[in-house]
Design an enzyme around this catalytic site. Structure first.
Site, PDB file in Angstrom:
ATOM      1  N   THR A   1      -2.852   6.869 -13.306  1.00 24.32           N
ATOM      2  CA  THR A   1      -1.965   8.018 -13.102  1.00 24.32           C
ATOM      3  C   THR A   1      -2.234   9.112 -14.123  1.00 24.32           C
ATOM      4  O   THR A   1      -2.235  10.301 -13.785  1.00 24.32           O
ATOM      5  CB  THR A   1      -0.493   7.572 -13.188  1.00 24.32           C
TER       6      THR A   1
ATOM      7  N   HIS B   1       4.687   1.634  -6.824  1.00 23.84           N
ATOM      8  CA  HIS B   1       3.787   1.181  -7.879  1.00 23.84           C
ATOM      9  C   HIS B   1       3.704  -0.345  -7.847  1.00 23.84           C
ATOM     10  O   HIS B   1       4.686  -1.017  -7.565  1.00 23.84           O
ATOM     11  CB  HIS B   1       4.315   1.648  -9.244  1.00 23.84           C
TER      12      HIS B   1
END
Length: 692
Positions: A305, A423
């Site tokens: 990320t 996630h």
């Protein structure tokens, strides 16, 4: 037979015999782990030989240090070394299983910034067989403790110990020589850590990473303005003009960047048991005023990320090891999207429902020039367990609670919202599950459908709020998937999801596609087939906003430019292009997916040219980040970011918003006569209903 057993036992009762046993057990254990726990892409007898050979040099060297010691100490030293190396192997097995890479010093340096909820992730990754890497340690302890092997307390001759150390060095030299003969430039041209471990072993890779990290730190200390010359020459040769047709079509509009955590392109229009997983995102993807890209790839490395954010807002690649936001986010000079747009009259803000230190955002965002950073401290619900999952607040609650601050931002604004529910390990309580899981038989992969569906519902609720408040008419909405959600270590599940019997490296390369779309009323949209990646987002957005971008240090190109280079570099040096795809060491025809095992002279030249372009691009970007070279360069009209100007404490941010409402009454709330628009935000989050 008895005589043989007797001789073996007699040999093991000597210090040299115990040393040989320890080395052999460790080497066999390492080889088995390489073959069963990692995906190193071993091909041919030479690579197989090297894989078996490479644990030996460092095992002999490190275990051999005990031979310089006296008495019982040497035995326990060998066992201790074995335990340390086994723990390192165990840690890499766990990390590799989810991230397809090996641990680095930079990654460990920043581990405190990314440790939230890791226990849940580890629990999902761990397998009982992983503990077998400690079996040899346990055996050695048992042999010694129960005196099945007697300790030899006689002094070991120094010259023999030195000979064994020299043997380790010779063996490593031979290992390296054979490796270089099979892969030229192994230590100088490799971005993929798999190659280092495959050819030289995990211990050699660790030393290599340590040397490289030290070298990079030295590079920054010794860098000067002349180091920028080669970078600028490269950019000058590769710079293209943006698409004039789209230049400035979004000038003065608000910009929403919605981070779709771990979402992959294959999920677009995907159904499970006949039910559309992402109806809201799918609808937006196909609308006439949405520019959608179906050959858009994630280009992240270990930073995941953090790398995606770095690329999107700086058009710089993440580093081959660790995360640049952690290692360099506090100290480096950046010329990022928030600062560029702030100096064009935009209010800039990032929203994330977790602690501000996650990925070092609280410091990196100051370097990037964000006016506001709304982190966990700003959300009343953030500390309630039922409102959290994985790496922060659940998306429905997070987006709803973010709206209270969005409505207060002076317009035009640039707002980035980072969702997290989709996630790994894809945990979601039963109240929020409203679709069937996948049925691949892989317990890690199957819940991905349910968290992606939840993410889609969250986005749908947010988009409805924008329409009710009229924000949609005056905003450009950018949505992107930051990286893969399902790693390449789940090949059987991937094959089932893609409707294939078996996946190739070509399939895995294309599995790296993530959604990217730009939506705005009146925008001439459609599905664009150009090949691009996250590095190209910033130049594309700046052109749409009418911001001149001809003298910046950026490695991407406008995705809408007709003459753009469509070679997409992966962080490990592999690539995709409209003609050829290289992934995991294999080369494919991009149009047919056929593996090209024997390249013609013409094909080899073409592939080599693509590889040289990728290697040069990654090296140039690394030079900028590792050397902090932007401190020596300032584009025309750009003012250097002063980090001390920014403070993201909740008390400071709230006070700043109130002051802005008086000084610059252009926010949604101000234009609504100071009345909140939160009644326009409708969510079916069960947690909020129960609270009421």
């Amino acid at each position: 037979m008895r005589q043989v057993v007797k001789k073996v036992r007699l040999g093991l009762n000597s210090r040299l015999g115990f040393f040989i046993l320890a080395v052999l057990l460790f080497s066999v254990k390492s080889y088995i782990a390489y073959r069963t726990k990692f995906n190193l892409g071993v091909k041919g007898s030479m690579q197989e030989l090297l894989l078996a050979l490479n644990p030996l040099p460092f095992a002999i060297l490190l275990f051999g240090l005990a031979l310089y010691m006296r008495g019982r100490k040497s035995y326990w030293f060998m066992i201790g070394i074995d335990a340390i190396l086994s723990t390192w192997l165990f840690s890499n097995i766990l990390y590799y299983r989810e991230f397809s890479d090996f641990l680095t010093f930079n990654l460990m340096k920043g581990s405190s910034s990314v440790s939230t909820n890791l226990s849940k992730s580890i629990a999902g990754i761990l397998k009982p067989t992983d503990f077998l890497v400690f079996l040899d340690v346990a055996l050695l302890i048992i042999f010694v403790a129960f005196k099945w092997i007697k300790m030899d307390t006689n002094p070991f001759k120094l010259r023999y110990a030195a000979t064994i150390s020299a043997l380790a060095v010779v063996l490593f030299g031979a290992n390296l020589s054979l490796a270089e003969s099979d892969r030229s430039g192994l230590l100088t041209r490799t971005f993929d850590n798999n190659y280092i471990v495959k050819y030289l072993g995990l211990e050699a890779y660790t030393v290599y990473d340590g040397v490289k990290t030290t070298k990079n730190n030295t590079t920054k200390a010794n860098a000067n303005s002349s180091d920028l010359a080669s970078v600028q020459n490269y950019l000058k040769k590769n710079r293209i003009s943006p698409n004039i047709q789209y230049s400035g079509v979004a000038k003065g509009k608000n910009v929403f960047v919605i981070h779709l955590e771990s979402l992959q392109q294959f999920m677009i229009d995907y159904k499970v048991n006949g039910q559309e997983i992402m109806p809201n995102i799918d609808k937006l993807y196909h609308e006439n005023d949405t520019l959608s890209f179906d050959n858009f790839y994630n280009q992240v490395g270990q930073g995941k990320t953090a790398d995606a954010e770095l690329m999107l807002e700086n058009s710089l690649f993440g580093l081959p090891e660790g995360a640049a936001m952690i290692t360099d986010g506090t100290t480096n000079t950046f010329q990022a999207a928030p600062a560029i747009l702030d100096q064009k009259g935009y209010t800039t803000a990032s929203f994330h429902g977790d602690v501000p230190s996650f990925w070092n955002r609280d410091n990196a965002y100051k370097s990037w020039g964000y006016d506001y950073f709304f982190s966990k401290d700003y959300y009343k619900n953030a500390d309630k367990a039922k409102y959290n999952v994985g790496y922060g607040m659940k998306d429905k609650i997070f987006l709803r609670d973010s709206a209270q601050y969005i409505q207060q931002l002076p317009q035009p604004f640039y707002a980035k919202l980072i969702t997290v529910t989709n996630h790994y390990p894809y945990i979601l309580d039963s109240k929020n599950k409203s679709i069937d899981a996948f049925d691949t038989g892989d317990s890690t992969v199957d819940p991905y459908a349910q968290t992606a569906h939840y993410l889609d519902q969250s986005v749908g609720e947010f988009m409805s709020y924008l329409k009710k408040t009229g924000l949609d008419k005056n905003s450009m909405i950018v949505m992107y998937g930051d990286h893969y959600g399902i790693s390449n270590n789940h090949k059987p599940a991937i094959a089932k999801l893609l409707g294939k019997k078996k996946v190739t490296n070509y399939d895995l390369a294309n599995f790296q596609k993530v959604p990217f779309m730009i939506h705005m009323p009146g925008l001439k949209g459609g599905i664009n087939h150009t090949y691009g990646g996250e590095i190209d987002v910033l130049p594309t957005i700046l052109n749409l906003l009418g911001v001149k971008n001809q003298d910046t240090i950026q490695f991407g190109q406008d995705l809408l430019a007709p003459n753009r280079n469509q070679t997409v570099a992966f962080r490990n040096g592999d690539f995709v292009s409209p003609t050829y795809t290289k992934y995991g060491g294999d080369v494919y025809d991009s149009q047919t997916g056929k593996e090209l095992k024997h390249l013609s002279a013409k094909q080899k030249v073409a592939v080599d040219n693509l590889q040289n372009h990728v290697t040069t691009e990654l090296s140039a970007s690394d030079k900028v980040v590792n050397g902090d070279l932007l401190r020596f360069y300032q584009p025309k009209g750009f003012k250097k970011v002063i980090k001390s100007d920014f403070n993201y404490k909740e008390s400071v941010g709230v006070k700043k918003l109130k002051k802005a409402e008086k000084d610059d009454p252009t926010s949604v709330k101000a234009k609504n006569n100071g009345k909140s628009t939160m009644s326009d935000y409708q969510t079916d989050a069960p947690e909020l209903k129960s609270s009421k």
